[in-house]
Design a protein around this motif. Structure first.
Motif, PDB file in Angstrom:
ATOM      1  N   LEU A   1      20.848 -34.301 -29.621  1.00 45.20           N
ATOM      2  CA  LEU A   1      21.541 -33.958 -28.384  1.00 45.20           C
ATOM      3  C   LEU A   1      20.937 -32.708 -27.766  1.00 45.20           C
ATOM      4  CD1 LEU A   1      23.855 -34.348 -26.371  1.00 45.20           C
ATOM      5  CD2 LEU A   1      25.322 -33.050 -27.915  1.00 45.20           C
ATOM      6  N   LEU A   2      20.714 -31.673 -28.585  1.00 48.42           N
ATOM      7  CA  LEU A   2      20.129 -30.440 -28.083  1.00 48.42           C
ATOM      8  C   LEU A   2      18.721 -30.674 -27.558  1.00 48.42           C
ATOM      9  CD1 LEU A   2      21.350 -27.908 -30.810  1.00 48.42           C
ATOM     10  CD2 LEU A   2      22.217 -28.187 -28.472  1.00 48.42           C
ATOM     11  N   ALA A   3      17.954 -31.531 -28.233  1.00 48.93           N
ATOM     12  CA  ALA A   3      16.597 -31.833 -27.784  1.00 48.93           C
ATOM     13  C   ALA A   3      16.624 -32.534 -26.430  1.00 48.93           C
ATOM     14  CB  ALA A   3      15.883 -32.701 -28.819  1.00 48.93           C
ATOM     15  N   ALA A   4      17.586 -33.452 -26.246  1.00 53.76           N
ATOM     16  CA  ALA A   4      17.702 -34.156 -24.967  1.00 53.76           C
ATOM     17  C   ALA A   4      18.107 -33.190 -23.861  1.00 53.76           C
ATOM     18  CB  ALA A   4      18.724 -35.285 -25.094  1.00 53.76           C
ATOM     19  N   GLN A   5      19.038 -32.291 -24.174  1.00 48.86           N
ATOM     20  CA  GLN A   5      19.458 -31.316 -23.178  1.00 48.86           C
ATOM     21  C   GLN A   5      18.299 -30.421 -22.772  1.00 48.86           C
ATOM     22  OE1 GLN A   5      22.740 -29.351 -25.108  1.00 48.86           O
ATOM     23  NE2 GLN A   5      24.193 -30.991 -24.649  1.00 48.86           N
ATOM     24  N   TYR A   6      17.513 -29.999 -23.728  1.00 48.80           N
ATOM     25  CA  TYR A   6      16.354 -29.158 -23.414  1.00 48.80           C
ATOM     26  C   TYR A   6      15.360 -29.929 -22.549  1.00 48.80           C
ATOM     27  CZ  TYR A   6      12.705 -25.665 -23.939  1.00 48.80           C
ATOM     28  OH  TYR A   6      11.770 -24.699 -23.681  1.00 48.80           O
ATOM     29  N   HIS A   7      15.162 -31.197 -22.868  1.00 48.97           N
ATOM     30  CA  HIS A   7      14.229 -32.036 -22.109  1.00 48.97           C
ATOM     31  C   HIS A   7      14.624 -32.118 -20.640  1.00 48.97           C
ATOM     32  CE1 HIS A   7      11.831 -35.496 -20.873  1.00 48.97           C
ATOM     33  NE2 HIS A   7      12.949 -36.078 -20.470  1.00 48.97           N
ATOM     34  N   PHE A   8      15.901 -32.349 -20.356  1.00 52.00           N
ATOM     35  CA  PHE A   8      16.335 -32.499 -18.962  1.00 52.00           C
ATOM     36  C   PHE A   8      16.377 -31.148 -18.237  1.00 52.00           C
ATOM     37  CE2 PHE A   8      18.219 -36.458 -20.754  1.00 52.00           C
ATOM     38  CZ  PHE A   8      17.488 -37.349 -19.964  1.00 52.00           C
ATOM     39  N   ALA A   9      16.734 -30.083 -18.962  1.00 46.75           N
ATOM     40  CA  ALA A   9      16.685 -28.757 -18.353  1.00 46.75           C
ATOM     41  C   ALA A   9      15.238 -28.380 -18.037  1.00 46.75           C
ATOM     42  CB  ALA A   9      17.323 -27.729 -19.280  1.00 46.75           C
ATOM     43  N   ARG A  10      14.326 -28.720 -18.949  1.00 46.89           N
ATOM     44  CA  ARG A  10      12.900 -28.484 -18.727  1.00 46.89           C
ATOM     45  C   ARG A  10      12.408 -29.247 -17.494  1.00 46.89           C
ATOM     46  NH1 ARG A  10       9.196 -24.961 -19.588  1.00 46.89           N
ATOM     47  NH2 ARG A  10       9.113 -25.287 -17.346  1.00 46.89           N
ATOM     48  N   MET A  11      12.863 -30.479 -17.347  1.00 43.01           N
ATOM     49  CA  MET A  11      12.490 -31.284 -16.192  1.00 43.01           C
ATOM     50  C   MET A  11      12.974 -30.632 -14.898  1.00 43.01           C
ATOM     51  SD  MET A  11      13.542 -35.236 -15.265  1.00 43.01           S
ATOM     52  CE  MET A  11      12.751 -35.863 -16.743  1.00 43.01           C
ATOM     53  N   ALA A  12      14.200 -30.124 -14.898  1.00 43.23           N
ATOM     54  CA  ALA A  12      14.747 -29.497 -13.697  1.00 43.23           C
ATOM     55  C   ALA A  12      13.925 -28.280 -13.302  1.00 43.23           C
ATOM     56  CB  ALA A  12      16.207 -29.115 -13.925  1.00 43.23           C
ATOM     57  N   VAL A  13      13.569 -27.447 -14.263  1.00 45.78           N
ATOM     58  CA  VAL A  13      12.758 -26.267 -13.973  1.00 45.78           C
ATOM     59  C   VAL A  13      11.401 -26.673 -13.412  1.00 45.78           C
ATOM     60  CG1 VAL A  13      11.593 -24.265 -15.001  1.00 45.78           C
ATOM     61  CG2 VAL A  13      13.934 -24.835 -15.667  1.00 45.78           C
ATOM     62  N   ASP A  14      10.803 -27.714 -13.977  1.00 50.45           N
ATOM     63  CA  ASP A  14       9.502 -28.189 -13.495  1.00 50.45           C
ATOM     64  C   ASP A  14       9.602 -28.753 -12.077  1.00 50.45           C
ATOM     65  OD1 ASP A  14       8.250 -27.445 -15.822  1.00 50.45           O
ATOM     66  OD2 ASP A  14       8.389 -29.434 -16.746  1.00 50.45           O
ATOM     67  N   LYS A  15      10.652 -29.507 -11.802  1.00 54.07           N
ATOM     68  CA  LYS A  15      10.799 -30.095 -10.465  1.00 54.07           C
ATOM     69  C   LYS A  15      11.053 -29.014  -9.414  1.00 54.07           C
ATOM     70  CE  LYS A  15      10.250 -34.241 -12.030  1.00 54.07           C
ATOM     71  NZ  LYS A  15       8.902 -34.881 -11.870  1.00 54.07           N
ATOM     72  N   ALA A  16      11.728 -27.932  -9.789  1.00 51.55           N
ATOM     73  CA  ALA A  16      11.987 -26.853  -8.836  1.00 51.55           C
ATOM     74  C   ALA A  16      10.692 -26.222  -8.338  1.00 51.55           C
ATOM     75  CB  ALA A  16      12.886 -25.792  -9.466  1.00 51.55           C
ATOM     76  N   LYS A  17       9.648 -26.301  -9.145  1.00 46.86           N
ATOM     77  CA  LYS A  17       8.355 -25.745  -8.742  1.00 46.86           C
ATOM     78  C   LYS A  17       7.752 -26.507  -7.567  1.00 46.86           C
ATOM     79  CE  LYS A  17       7.417 -24.416 -13.553  1.00 46.86           C
ATOM     80  NZ  LYS A  17       7.660 -22.981 -13.456  1.00 46.86           N
ATOM     81  N   LEU A  18       8.265 -27.703  -7.282  1.00 47.11           N
ATOM     82  CA  LEU A  18       7.764 -28.505  -6.166  1.00 47.11           C
ATOM     83  C   LEU A  18       8.320 -28.045  -4.820  1.00 47.11           C
ATOM     84  CD1 LEU A  18       8.151 -32.059  -7.763  1.00 47.11           C
ATOM     85  CD2 LEU A  18       6.029 -30.748  -7.526  1.00 47.11           C
ATOM     86  N   CYS A  19       9.364 -27.221  -4.838  1.00 52.40           N
ATOM     87  CA  CYS A  19      10.001 -26.785  -3.589  1.00 52.40           C
ATOM     88  C   CYS A  19       9.009 -26.015  -2.723  1.00 52.40           C
ATOM     89  CB  CYS A  19      11.210 -25.908  -3.882  1.00 52.40           C
ATOM     90  SG  CYS A  19      12.535 -26.735  -4.792  1.00 52.40           S
ATOM     91  N   PRO A  20       8.883 -26.393  -1.454  1.00 53.77           N
ATOM     92  CA  PRO A  20       7.958 -25.689  -0.552  1.00 53.77           C
ATOM     93  C   PRO A  20       8.553 -24.379  -0.068  1.00 53.77           C
ATOM     94  CG  PRO A  20       9.072 -27.453   0.624  1.00 53.77           C
ATOM     95  CD  PRO A  20       9.548 -27.535  -0.809  1.00 53.77           C
ATOM     96  N   VAL A  21       8.307 -23.294  -0.790  1.00 54.22           N
ATOM     97  CA  VAL A  21       8.900 -21.994  -0.492  1.00 54.22           C
ATOM     98  C   VAL A  21       7.805 -20.992  -0.133  1.00 54.22           C
ATOM     99  CG1 VAL A  21      10.149 -20.045  -1.483  1.00 54.22           C
ATOM    100  CG2 VAL A  21      10.929 -22.375  -1.927  1.00 54.22           C
ATOM    101  N   ASP A  22       8.010 -20.263   0.950  1.00 51.72           N
ATOM    102  CA  ASP A  22       7.111 -19.184   1.339  1.00 51.72           C
ATOM    103  C   ASP A  22       7.705 -17.874   0.841  1.00 51.72           C
ATOM    104  OD1 ASP A  22       5.430 -17.349   2.446  1.00 51.72           O
ATOM    105  OD2 ASP A  22       5.743 -17.960   4.528  1.00 51.72           O
ATOM    106  N   ALA A  23       7.185 -17.378  -0.281  1.00 55.50           N
ATOM    107  CA  ALA A  23       7.741 -16.172  -0.903  1.00 55.50           C
ATOM    108  C   ALA A  23       7.450 -14.915  -0.101  1.00 55.50           C
ATOM    109  CB  ALA A  23       7.185 -16.018  -2.320  1.00 55.50           C
ATOM    110  N   THR A  24       6.572 -15.005   0.899  1.00 55.14           N
ATOM    111  CA  THR A  24       6.239 -13.825   1.705  1.00 55.14           C
ATOM    112  C   THR A  24       7.202 -13.625   2.865  1.00 55.14           C
ATOM    113  OG1 THR A  24       4.739 -15.044   3.184  1.00 55.14           O
ATOM    114  CG2 THR A  24       3.809 -14.162   1.136  1.00 55.14           C
ATOM    115  N   ARG A  25       8.074 -14.587   3.113  1.00 56.20           N
ATOM    116  CA  ARG A  25       9.042 -14.450   4.202  1.00 56.20           C
ATOM    117  C   ARG A  25      10.012 -13.311   3.916  1.00 56.20           C
ATOM    118  NH1 ARG A  25      12.048 -19.937   5.425  1.00 56.20           N
ATOM    119  NH2 ARG A  25      13.278 -18.379   6.566  1.00 56.20           N
ATOM    120  N   SER A  26      10.524 -12.711   4.978  1.00 54.35           N
ATOM    121  CA  SER A  26      11.480 -11.616   4.801  1.00 54.35           C
ATOM    122  C   SER A  26      12.812 -12.115   4.248  1.00 54.35           C
ATOM    123  CB  SER A  26      11.711 -10.909   6.141  1.00 54.35           C
ATOM    124  OG  SER A  26      12.226 -11.814   7.108  1.00 54.35           O
ATOM    125  N   ASN A  27      13.096 -13.397   4.446  1.00 57.24           N
ATOM    126  CA  ASN A  27      14.343 -13.972   3.947  1.00 57.24           C
ATOM    127  C   ASN A  27      14.037 -15.286   3.219  1.00 57.24           C
ATOM    128  OD1 ASN A  27      17.123 -14.283   3.538  1.00 57.24           O
ATOM    129  ND2 ASN A  27      17.362 -15.462   5.425  1.00 57.24           N
TER     130      ASN A  27
END
Length: 296
Positions: free
Chosen positions: A10-36
């Protein structure tokens, strides 16, 4: 022995899906240089170990529809990841599913239903959260709403929480540090020891704040002392900030509309308190302010 093995799976599965969420968040098109800058946010939905779908804010995602067919979709830049995913699973029964969200689901929105309410309405039973939202208007309020509706809330593993926060460094920074010479902002002064940084790296002022009452707050500086610009309500009324240091102390009570002066070896930080709200069972503590930095 079997119970221990099941727990480990169960813990391994939870880690797997949490890991997937963190990886997918990296796909978000974000401009970190914006003031906001906006945050990177992703959500993964699963039930009994089977992936139902995922979505990343401003990017899109992939779902298994009611017929079991895998479908890829795109999302508007302003659309929250949770809503985008749920809208693309509108024909799928999600009762008892588990969600993994890299940033706390919103509980307040100017338009539309908050994401926490959407997850509750679809009968999601467990929500794993990566990071608490640093915005004082909404941070940590999702826990209260989920608990009230019988939804279990769990944390991401520590390493994944830290990674998700690093990926959102620009978004978190605007609630922790102000780098411009003059600007405004707000933060939850009951968190992080009430600290807020002002100014660019190497020239920053370390300001600290303590609870007092609605409409008033304690400004604190044990190293350099703080002072009030008495009877001044605008920065342009203050020619020499050092003029007020004759009545400085390690702490000063500051009311809304008043200007408090912090100092260090580089100069002065003039901070006008705009609004102070103490924490309640339904709201977070919040300090809204404007500031002007003056270097020697």
């Amino acid at each position: 022995m079997i119970e221990t093995q099941n727990q480990g799976c169960l813990l391994a599965a939870q880690y797997h899906f949490a890991r997937m969420a963190v990886d997918k968040a990296k796909l978000c098109p974000v401009d970190a240089t914006r003031s906001n800058p906006v945050p990177r946010v992703a959500i993964v939905l699963e039930r009994n170990g089977t992936l139902l779908g995922w979505a990343a804010k401003g990017y899109g995602g992939r779902v298994h529809n009611a017929e079991g067919v895998e479908v890829t979709f795109e999302a508007k830049s302003s659309e929250h990841a949770e809503k985008a995913l749920l809208d693309n699973l509108v024909d799928v029964d999600l009762e008892g599913a588990t969600a993994y969200v890299t940033l706390e689901p919103c509980t307040k929105r100017n338009r539309g239903e908050p994401c926490a309410n959407l997850l509750i309405a679809r009968k999601i039973s467990v929500v794993h959260v990566g990071n608490c939202d640093p915005n004082p208007d909404v941070g940590a309020l999702a826990w209260r709403i989920f608990h009230q509706h019988g939804v279990t809330v769990r944390d991401f593993p520590g390493d994944l929480r830290n990674e998700a926060r690093r990926d959102n460094a620009a978004f978190f920074s605007k609630f922790e540090r102000s780098t411009k010479m003059s600007d405004g902002g707000s933060f939850d002064y009951s968190s992080n020891g009430g600290k807020r940084m002002m100014g660019p790296a190497g020239l920053e002022f370390k300001t600290s704040w303590g609870n007092r009452a609605n409409g008033s707050i304690h400004a604190l500086d044990y190293a350099h002392n703080v002072c009030l610009a008495k009877n001044c309500t605008e920065f342009c009324q203050i020619d020499d900030p050092g003029r007020w240091l004759e009545d400085s102390d390690y702490t000063k009570p500051v009311k809304e509309g008043e200007i408090v002066i912090f100092q260090n070896e580089h100069g002065f930080a003039l901070i006008k308190v705009i609004r102070v709200v103490t924490a309640t069972s339904t709201t977070n503590a919040e300090l809204q302010f404007e500031y002007e930095l003056r270097y020697r």
